[in-house]
Design an enzyme around this catalytic site. Structure first.
Site, mmCIF file in Angstrom:
data_model
loop_
_atom_site.group_PDB
_atom_site.id
_atom_site.type_symbol
_atom_site.label_atom_id
_atom_site.label_comp_id
_atom_site.label_asym_id
_atom_site.label_seq_id
_atom_site.Cartn_x
_atom_site.Cartn_y
_atom_site.Cartn_z
ATOM 1 N N CYS A 9 44.985 51.213 37.154
ATOM 2 C CA CYS A 9 44.910 49.912 37.798
ATOM 3 C C CYS A 9 44.259 50.133 39.160
ATOM 4 O O CYS A 9 43.898 51.250 39.499
ATOM 5 C CB CYS A 9 46.294 49.297 37.931
ATOM 6 S SG CYS A 9 46.220 47.505 38.105
ATOM 7 N N CYS A 85 44.976 46.032 34.812
ATOM 8 C CA CYS A 85 44.678 45.007 35.817
ATOM 9 C C CYS A 85 44.490 43.654 35.129
ATOM 10 O O CYS A 85 44.328 43.575 33.922
ATOM 11 C CB CYS A 85 43.454 45.386 36.625
ATOM 12 S SG CYS A 85 42.287 46.367 35.730
ATOM 13 N N CYS A 93 38.705 45.599 37.778
ATOM 14 C CA CYS A 93 39.357 46.594 36.947
ATOM 15 C C CYS A 93 38.533 47.878 36.998
ATOM 16 O O CYS A 93 37.303 47.822 36.975
ATOM 17 C CB CYS A 93 39.425 46.067 35.517
ATOM 18 S SG CYS A 93 40.798 46.697 34.591
#
Length: 172
Positions: A9, A85, A93
């Site tokens: 993430c 994400c 992302c």
């Protein structure tokens, strides 16, 4: 053979850490699990740690770290990269390259929730419910799916849409 999974993430402080710790607790005998971020915050979100502790999941050793740790020559080879994400919220992302399977299991960032302590606690509780549902689906994949790269990729992509109250289980 343990498969190596990296949850990615942006900040590596909440969603990816929830996934890392939970999969390690549930199936550490089957997976070697890591998490990292493209722009790590440098600290695990205290609400994420509290949520894991509330579920009885170990938090020792969890840290917010850069994905650069997984690009060095001495880094362990990764089999599966899962980005978590929230592209629906136009969140950037991480883009990754390598000889591993990639899948996206986007979910809203509980760390972005504003409000009182109960609002934040509930945001982390809900994010963890989604993570757990998806990890349960991952762990329910039939053994033969893991040997068929195309079938595995399709099953992993479907898991990215699993929600806590879904009746259907993704078997691959």
């Amino acid at each position: 053979m343990k498969r190596r999974v990296l949850f990615l993430c942006t900040g590596n402080s909440a969603r990816s850490v929830l996934a890392e710790a939970t999969l390690r607790a549930w199936a550490g005998h089957r997976f070697e699990v890591f998490s990292a971020g493209s722009q790590p915050t440098g600290a695990v979100n205290p609400w994420a740690l509290a949520q894991l502790a509330a579920e009885g999941i170990a938090t020792a050793g969890l840290r917010s770290k850069s994905w650069d740790e997984f690009t060095t020559s001495d880094a362990p080879p990764i089999d599966l990269v899962v980005t978590v994400c929230d592209s629906a919220a136009a969140e950037t992302c991480p883009i990754v390259f390598g000889d591993f399977l990639r899948t996206h299991w986007g979910l809203p960032d509980p760390a972005a929730v504003e409000g009182d302590d109960e609002d934040r606690r509930e945001a982390f509780r809900q994010a963890h419910r989604i993570v757990k549902a998806r990890l349960q689906a991952l762990l329910s994949l039939r053994a033969e799916v893991w040997d068929d790269r195309a079938a595995l990729k399709a099953a992993l992509d479907r898991i990215g849409f699993v929600e806590p109250d879904d009746e259907a289980v993704v078997h691959g």
